[in-house]
Write an enzyme that holds these catalytic residues in place. Structure first.
Site, mmCIF file in Angstrom:
data_model
loop_
_atom_site.group_PDB
_atom_site.id
_atom_site.type_symbol
_atom_site.label_atom_id
_atom_site.label_comp_id
_atom_site.label_asym_id
_atom_site.label_seq_id
_atom_site.Cartn_x
_atom_site.Cartn_y
_atom_site.Cartn_z
ATOM 1 C CG ASP A 29 -28.772 8.366 -24.570
ATOM 2 O OD1 ASP A 29 -29.415 9.216 -23.450
ATOM 3 O OD2 ASP A 29 -28.225 9.205 -25.953
ATOM 4 C CG HIS A 30 -33.959 8.577 -19.888
ATOM 5 N ND1 HIS A 30 -35.083 9.041 -20.762
ATOM 6 C CD2 HIS A 30 -34.772 8.464 -18.453
ATOM 7 C CE1 HIS A 30 -36.404 8.380 -19.335
ATOM 8 N NE2 HIS A 30 -35.966 8.771 -18.384
ATOM 9 N NE ARG A 31 -28.179 12.812 -24.280
ATOM 10 C CZ ARG A 31 -26.924 11.895 -25.212
ATOM 11 N NH1 ARG A 31 -26.424 13.198 -24.797
ATOM 12 N NH2 ARG A 31 -26.153 11.565 -25.661
#
Ligand code: CAO
Length: 559
Positions: free
Chosen positions: A531-533
């Site tokens: 999850d690139h967040r």
């Protein structure tokens, strides 16, 4: 204790009214006035309250039944010495034909022509005068909260238009205007507690069509409402309204939802259903008169949401067109299993909500495989199968311990990160019923033998459909191993709210340059989605390198 049969009370002449909700179950203890049933006709919905306290012994009706006055609802075990027989008191719990009804007839009579009182008080004329509109008989309800004002000072309203919405803990109810006219003053506000006779508004009305005697100062509730219990929801009574609704639902292709700030019209059953499903009624298009939302509108809205999950999730993406595949050749339609549908919904939700990035790497597991083969005999003696999976679990647990962001979840509001101090890893298991992900707890604290035993046991339980919900909860990270099946790589979808997942593809022997020559090495293709967040590329690179190093040299797992 005596058993009493509770029956459907007087429904104000309604016959064959549909049961849309049974609010109690056998064994429930109900208090007097607790709702037993919700009924809905094409004109109104109403809750049937318990006429006395007691325990539900049996229930004689179910959702979808068509009921009329006198039909048995349920048997109630009540304490000796309770008032009258329940079958009578049920009917009595609904208000008697009330003053409002009388006033309605008075109003109707007036309109029809001679009413002495009205005539004496004010000659029929078109002269304007002011009427005070009051809360009608609401079936004995006292201090009911005003939750909406449907009109404001200066508004022109027609007879039957809703003025306010009242809501008790049992039902909501709209109070319609008894006259056509202009609201000259609002005498009530949201949050006020209203009872019969509480002044709602002053209206300027034209003389000829109105009543002006003292009685008429009370709001005339529509006739259908008069005999119904307090929770009954009045509808505009004229047939033109019904025709308008029918017209709207057939000829108007898609009525628009209420504009921002615009009043939403809906009855108590619809509001209740909307609350249960968390639906914002302002987004629903009403097909009834004055865009009133009826049950069918809610159903249509939910169906539409189910059809366009992408749009529901905020993507605003057009749905996939419905194609008749049979037009092109023979087809066979098989329904999806419950598990398949659940997986599809979870995958879709994760795919749309989480910005996925997938990195790929090969782990050189030549030595690991040599060791694993050496241990095969011992494994057999122990009664377990030592596949690459326990090694992957162990290495992943060590990498998760060393890279806290991977062992975390983003809070639902996106404001914080929850770091977990335990390492529970899920493993995707393919079963005939669909995909399931049992979770192995405290992987970092378990030996390879323990992990081999537990993975085999969980996979067996999964295929035999013996997993309990708790077996599939609490995961921090997931491993999806397709190694036995094949493929050189894939992009696994994160099992949200986890933030990363490891995909494992089929081991292959490939030539690797060692500086002098090519050597045959056993390479395990890995794909890591994150999850690139929460995780950036550098974090992922570090995690992945550590993982691959541990698999390449399992002695590192001891460090
Ligand atoms: N490459 C080559 N061979 C592999 C391998 C890999 N990456 N991983 C496992 N194998 C071998 C095993 O070593 C075993 O062979 P041996 O008996 O010779 O040792 C054989 O494949 C069978 O393994 P297994 O499948 O019985 O056991 P496992 O521990 O590897 O996997 C489980 C267990 C439950 C993960 C697996 O059976 C499974 O269901 N995988 C599917 C997961 C899935 O569907 N993921 C997709 C999710 S998203 O759609």
């Amino acid at each position: 204790m005596t058993k009493e049969t509770i029956k459907i009370p007087d429904l104000g002449g309604g016959e064959g009214v549909e049961v849309i909700e049974v609010c109690v179950a056998v064994g429930d203890v109900v208090e007097q006035e607790d709702s037993l049933l919700v009924l809905e006709s094409d004109k109104a919905s109403m809750e049937v309250p318990a006429p006395k306290s007691g325990k539900v012994v049996s229930i004689a009706m179910s959702v979808g039944d068509s009921v009329s006055e006198g039909d048995a609802i349920l048997e109630l075990e009540v304490a000796e010495g309770s008032d009258e027989p329940a079958s009578e008191s049920a009917a009595e719990s609904a208000p008697e034909p009330d003053a409002a009804a009388e006033q309605t007839s008075a109003a109707d009579d007036d309109t029809d022509g001679g009413n002495d009182t009205a005539g004496a008080a004010q000659p029929a004329s078109t002269a304007e005068r002011t009427e005070t509109v009051k809360v009608p008989d609401v079936g004995g309800g006292e201090g009911i909260e005003v939750i909406e004002l449907c009109v404001a000072e200066g508004d022109e309203v027609n007879e039957g238009d809703s003025l306010i919405v009242l809501e008790s803990d049992k039902a909501s109810m709209e109070v319609p205007a008894p006259f056509t006219g202009v609201v000259s003053a609002m005498l009530i506000k949201v949050g006020d507690a209203a009872s019969e006779g509480t002044a709602i508004a002053e209206m300027r009305v034209a003389g000829a069509n109105s009543v002006s005697d003292a009685k008429a100062e009370q709001t005339a509730a529509p006739a259908e409402k008069a005999d119904a219990p307090m929770s009954a929801e009045p509808e505009p009574k004229n047939e033109a309204s019904t025709a308008a609704r029918e017209g709207a639902s057939t000829s108007s292709p898609s009525p628009a939802p209420a504009a921002p700030g615009e009043q939403v019209y809906a009855g108590p059953a619809v509001r209740k259903l909307a609350r249960e499903f968390g639906i914002d009624l302002s987004k629903v298009s009403g097909s009834g008169p004055r865009k009133r939302i009826v049950k069918e509108d809610l159903h249509a809205y939910v169906k539409q949401l189910a059809k366009v999950p992408a749009a529901a999730a905020g993507g605003g993406i057009e749905p996939i067109p419905d194609v008749d595949f049979a037009k092109f050749g023979e087809v066979d339609i098989q329904p999806l299993s419950k598990l398949d549908k659940l997986t599809a919904a979870n995958m879709h939700r994760s795919w749309l909500n989480l910005p996925h990035v997938t990195q790929f790497d090969d782990a050189d597991i030549t030595e690991l495989e040599d060791f694993r083969r050496e241990m095969k005999k011992e494994a057999e003696q122990r009664g377990v199968k030592l596949t690459p999976l326990p090694f992957l679990l162990k290495a992943a647990a060590a990498a998760l311990r060393g890279n806290a962001k991977f062992n975390a979840s983003l809070s639902a509001d996106g404001e914080s990160i929850v770091y977990k101090h335990y390492v529970h890893i899920g493993m995707a298991v393919d079963t005939p019923a669909g995909l399931v992900v049992p979770v192995i707890r405290d992987v970092d604290k378990k030996s390879l033998w323990e992990l081999a035993e537990e993975t085999a046991e969980l996979a067996k339980k999964a295929r035999e459909r013996k997993l309990k919900p708790a077996d599939m909860q609490g995961g921090c990270f997931t491993i999806s191993s397709l190694g036995n099946i094949g493929g050189t790589g894939f992009t696994p979808i994160i099992n949200a709210p986890e933030v990363a997942i490891l995909g494992v593809s089929k081991l292959a022997v490939k030539p690797v340059w060692d500086g002098d020559s090519f050597q045959p090495r056993k390479l395990l293709p890995l794909s890591l989605s994150y999850d690139h967040r929460v995780i950036n590329g550098a974090d992922a690179g570090k995690f992945f390198t550590e993982l691959a190093q541990m698999l390449a040299d399992i002695r590192r797992l001891l460090l």
